[in-house]
Design an enzyme around this catalytic site. Structure first.
Site, mmCIF file in Angstrom:
data_model
loop_
_atom_site.group_PDB
_atom_site.id
_atom_site.type_symbol
_atom_site.label_atom_id
_atom_site.label_comp_id
_atom_site.label_asym_id
_atom_site.label_seq_id
_atom_site.Cartn_x
_atom_site.Cartn_y
_atom_site.Cartn_z
ATOM 1 C CG ASP A 19 -1.742 1.167 1.453
ATOM 2 O OD1 ASP A 19 -1.615 2.139 0.685
ATOM 3 O OD2 ASP A 19 -2.564 1.139 2.386
ATOM 4 C CG ASP A 21 -6.968 10.657 -6.685
ATOM 5 O OD1 ASP A 21 -6.422 11.322 -5.785
ATOM 6 O OD2 ASP A 21 -7.578 11.163 -7.642
ATOM 7 C CB THR A 69 -2.655 -0.655 -14.363
ATOM 8 O OG1 THR A 69 -2.483 -0.523 -12.947
ATOM 9 C CG2 THR A 69 -1.351 -0.340 -15.070
ATOM 10 N N GLY A 70 -5.688 0.845 -13.370
ATOM 11 C CA GLY A 70 -6.930 0.544 -12.651
ATOM 12 C C GLY A 70 -8.124 1.108 -13.411
ATOM 13 C CE1 TYR A 88 -9.091 7.969 -15.440
ATOM 14 C CE2 TYR A 88 -6.845 8.750 -15.582
ATOM 15 C CZ TYR A 88 -8.162 8.987 -15.302
ATOM 16 O OH TYR A 88 -8.568 10.239 -14.903
HETATM 17 N N1 AR6 Z 1 -1.349 1.603 -2.985
HETATM 18 C C1 AR6 Z 1 -0.812 1.228 -4.165
HETATM 19 N N2 AR6 Z 1 -1.538 0.986 -5.274
HETATM 20 C C2 AR6 Z 1 -2.874 1.111 -5.176
HETATM 21 C C3 AR6 Z 1 -3.536 1.499 -3.982
HETATM 22 C C4 AR6 Z 1 -2.709 1.747 -2.857
HETATM 23 N N3 AR6 Z 1 -3.223 2.124 -1.674
HETATM 24 N N4 AR6 Z 1 -4.875 1.526 -4.228
HETATM 25 C C5 AR6 Z 1 -5.065 1.153 -5.509
HETATM 26 N N5 AR6 Z 1 -3.859 0.894 -6.091
HETATM 27 P P1 AR6 Z 1 -6.162 3.519 -10.102
HETATM 28 P P2 AR6 Z 1 -5.676 4.910 -12.677
HETATM 29 C C6 AR6 Z 1 -3.538 0.438 -7.455
HETATM 30 O O1 AR6 Z 1 -7.522 3.133 -10.526
HETATM 31 O O2 AR6 Z 1 -5.950 3.645 -13.436
HETATM 32 C C7 AR6 Z 1 -9.050 7.604 -9.750
HETATM 33 O O3 AR6 Z 1 -10.438 7.698 -9.581
HETATM 34 C C8 AR6 Z 1 -4.629 -0.191 -8.282
HETATM 35 O O4 AR6 Z 1 -4.859 -1.534 -7.837
HETATM 36 O O5 AR6 Z 1 -5.966 4.016 -8.715
HETATM 37 O O6 AR6 Z 1 -4.482 5.730 -13.061
HETATM 38 C C9 AR6 Z 1 -8.408 8.933 -10.138
HETATM 39 O O7 AR6 Z 1 -9.062 10.019 -9.543
HETATM 40 C C10 AR6 Z 1 -3.976 -0.139 -9.663
HETATM 41 O O8 AR6 Z 1 -3.028 -1.201 -9.791
HETATM 42 O O9 AR6 Z 1 -5.529 4.668 -11.081
HETATM 43 C C11 AR6 Z 1 -8.562 8.938 -11.629
HETATM 44 O O10 AR6 Z 1 -9.854 9.417 -12.008
HETATM 45 C C12 AR6 Z 1 -3.196 1.184 -9.617
HETATM 46 O O11 AR6 Z 1 -3.136 1.557 -8.235
HETATM 47 C C13 AR6 Z 1 -8.427 7.480 -12.014
HETATM 48 O O12 AR6 Z 1 -8.818 6.752 -10.849
HETATM 49 C C14 AR6 Z 1 -3.811 2.323 -10.419
HETATM 50 O O13 AR6 Z 1 -5.238 2.246 -10.343
HETATM 51 C C15 AR6 Z 1 -7.016 7.107 -12.347
HETATM 52 O O14 AR6 Z 1 -6.988 5.776 -12.800
#
Ligand code: AR6
Length: 176
Positions: free
Chosen positions: A16, A40, A124-125, A127
Site C-alpha cells: 500500500d 487517489d 492500470t486501474g 483508466y
Molecule cells: N497503494 C498502491 N496501489 C494502489 C492502492 C494503494 N493504496 N490503491 C489502488 N492501487 P487507479 P488509474 C492500485 O484506478 O488507473 C481515480 O479515480 C490499483 O490496484 O488508482 O491511473 C483517479 O481520480 C492499480 O493497480 O488509477 C482517476 O480518475 C493502480 O493503483 C483514475 O482513478 C492504479 O489504479 C485514475 O486511474
C-alpha cells in the site's frame, strides 16, 4: 525484487503506497485533481484534507504532467500528483502520455532535491491500461532515468496486488 542501476536502486514491492516513507509518493490522479477512487482515494483518505486544499489551489494537471503538494498525515514528505492516460485502444498517444507521466514525476522530484520516490501502477486501474504494456513503459522510463541521472537514489514501485507485482517483475526481468 531490487536491482542496482548506476548509483540508484530500483525496487518492486507488493503493498500500500500510503505506508511508504520515501521523500515523495506519486498519486495516479485525474486532470481536475478532484480526488477519486483507487490509489487517489486512498492517498487523500490517509493523508487528510490538507492535500486536497493544495490541489484545489493548483486547480488541475494536464494528462502526462505532474504537480506537487505536501503530504498531510502521511509518512512521505510530498505527494506528486500525475495524470496517466485513459486507455482508448492504444492509438491515441497513450504510450507517450504514460511515459510522460512517469518522467514528469521524476523530473519534478529531482528539481525539488528529493532522493526517493514511490510509484503506483499508473493508469492500470480505473483508466484500464493493459498491465504488461503499462509495466513495460513504467519500468523502461525508470531504468533509463537511473542510467542517465544520479540525482534520485531510489525508485520504488508499490504494487497493490500479486497480479500487478508479477507483471512488473516479469517486465523488469526482460529489461535488465
Ligand atoms: N497503494 C498502491 N496501489 C494502489 C492502492 C494503494 N493504496 N490503491 C489502488 N492501487 P487507479 P488509474 C492500485 O484506478 O488507473 C481515480 O479515480 C490499483 O490496484 O488508482 O491511473 C483517479 O481520480 C492499480 O493497480 O488509477 C482517476 O480518475 C493502480 O493503483 C483514475 O482513478 C492504479 O489504479 C485514475 O486511474
Amino acid at each position: 525484487m531490487e536491482i542496482r542501476i548506476n548509483q540508484g536502486i530500483l525496487a518492486l514491492v507488493e503493498g500500500d503506497i500510503t505506508k511508504e516513507e520515501t521523500d515523495a509518493i506519486v498519486n495516479a490522479a485525474n486532470s481536475r485533481l478532484m480526488g477519486g477512487a483507487g490509489v487517489d482515494g486512498a492517498i487523500h483518505r490517509a493523508g487528510g484534507p490538507s492535500i486536497m486544499d493544495e490541489c484545489r489551489k493548483i486547480g488541475g494537471c494536464p494528462t502526462g504532467q505532474a504537480v506537487i503538494t505536501t503530504a498531510g498525515n502521511l509518512k512521505a514528505e510530498h505527494v506528486i500528483h500525475t495524470v496517466g492516460p485513459i486507455y482508448q485502444g492504444g492509438t491515441k498517444g497513450e504510450a507517450d502520455l504514460l511515459r510522460s507521466a512517469y518522467l514528469s514525476s521524476l523530473k519534478l522530484a529531482a528539481a525539488r532535491g528529493l532522493k526517493s520516490i514511490a510509484f503506483p501502477a499508473i493508469s492500470t486501474g480505473v483508466y484500464s491500461y493493459p498491465l504488461a504494456e503499462a509495466a513495460h513503459i513504467a519500468l523502461k522510463t525508470a531504468v533509463d532515468y537511473l542510467r542517465e541521472h544520479t540525482d534520485i537514489k531510489a525508485i520504488r514501485f508499490v504494487l497493490f496486488d500479486r497480479r500487478t507485482y508479477d507483471a512488473f517483475a516479469a517486465e523488469l526481468k526482460k529489461l535488465v
